[in-house]
Write an enzyme that holds these catalytic residues in place. Structure first.
Site, mmCIF file in Angstrom:
data_model
loop_
_atom_site.group_PDB
_atom_site.id
_atom_site.type_symbol
_atom_site.label_atom_id
_atom_site.label_comp_id
_atom_site.label_asym_id
_atom_site.label_seq_id
_atom_site.Cartn_x
_atom_site.Cartn_y
_atom_site.Cartn_z
ATOM 1 N N ASP A 116 -10.618 -11.451 -0.972
ATOM 2 C CA ASP A 116 -9.738 -10.846 0.028
ATOM 3 C C ASP A 116 -10.540 -9.832 0.836
ATOM 4 O OD1 ASP A 116 -7.754 -9.649 1.508
ATOM 5 O OD2 ASP A 116 -6.660 -8.823 -0.201
ATOM 6 N N HIS A 118 -0.063 -8.126 -3.726
ATOM 7 C CA HIS A 118 -1.275 -7.373 -4.051
ATOM 8 C C HIS A 118 -0.928 -5.887 -4.008
ATOM 9 C CE1 HIS A 118 -5.669 -6.295 -2.734
ATOM 10 N NE2 HIS A 118 -5.341 -5.767 -3.900
ATOM 11 N N MET A 125 -1.764 -2.379 -4.010
ATOM 12 C CA MET A 125 -2.791 -1.351 -3.800
ATOM 13 C C MET A 125 -2.090 0.000 -3.900
ATOM 14 S SD MET A 125 -5.016 -3.184 -0.806
ATOM 15 C CE MET A 125 -3.699 -4.276 -0.238
ATOM 16 N N MET A 156 0.847 -1.202 0.000
ATOM 17 C CA MET A 156 0.000 0.000 0.000
ATOM 18 C C MET A 156 0.877 1.246 0.000
ATOM 19 S SD MET A 156 -2.849 -1.083 2.835
ATOM 20 C CE MET A 156 -3.380 -2.781 3.032
#
Length: 221
Positions: free
Chosen positions: A173, A64, A66, A35
């Site tokens: 998720d 992942h 983001m 993130m």
């Protein structure tokens, strides 16, 4: 469908990441939430930590992203050791080109959708992907409650995958736990990211086994 459980290190002890990664080595993948405090309102970790994790565990890394501008940054995570890279379609400038680049560099290409993003406009992109991620919470923070209103979206996505005869993993998720994983599996998901449900348990490895058993039974049903 072969059930896969991906513990999320977002819920792990960041001071003991190597130990926490090894604590779930029976898992299929280790889910790494990246993130940037721009695409989502939180800041976690980046390429150097992924490099360290890839050396600390034999469990493959599922990154992942983001983040803003995944078209620029995704290749760096593959070089750092990620075996699967997920970008958000809301942030990607050229999702097809990015998916092809990820695959060309040797990783699995995955695309994520926020809760409010419908799947239907992206039906033609599905053959370019190895996995599709349906967010079942708003991305940015762990420990959020599961959004039941995402279940119809999971079902619609599974129908599209079957319509095109694709070998495409369908990941969920957010809020995945012993009380929600069966509903996700029954709706058509086969890859499950679990953070608090795994790392909040007394025995994370046993929690992974329990979630796998629940999801497999629901898929078989």
């Amino acid at each position: 469908m072969a059930v896969q459980i991906n513990p999320s290190i977002l819920s792990a002890d960041f001071a003991r990441l190597a130990e926490e990664a090894r604590a779930v080595e029976g898992a299929d993948w280790l889910h790494v939430d990246v993130m940037d405090n721009h695409f989502v309102p939180n800041l976690t970790l980046g390429v150097p930590v992924v490099e360290s994790l890839s050396r600390a565990t034999d469990t493959p890394l599922d990154c992942h992203l983001m983040i803003e501008d995944p078209d620029r940054w995704a290749p760096a995570y593959i070089e750092a050791g990620a075996g699967s890279v997920t970008f958000h379609v809301e942030a990607a400038a050229a999702p097809v080109r990015l998916a092809r680049e990820i695959r060309a560099k040797g990783a699995r290409a995955s695309m994520a959708l926020k809760p409010a993003t419908p799947i239907e406009p992206y039906e033609d992109l599905l053959p370019e992907l190895d996995m599709l991620l349906i967010m079942t919470v708003e991305p940015g923070f762990g420990g959020q409650p599961f959004l039941d209103i995402m279940l119809p979206k999971i079902r619609r996505t599974r129908r599209l995958i079957e319509k095109h005869g694709l070998q495409l993993w369908l990941q969920v998720d957010g809020g995945v736990s012993a009380s929600t994983i069966e509903r996700c599996a029954e709706a058509g998901a086969d890859v499950f990211v679990a953070g608090s449900a795994v790392y909040g348990a007394e025995n994370p490895a046993e929690a992974v086994r329990g979630l796998r058993k629940q999801a497999a039974a629901a898929c078989a049903h």
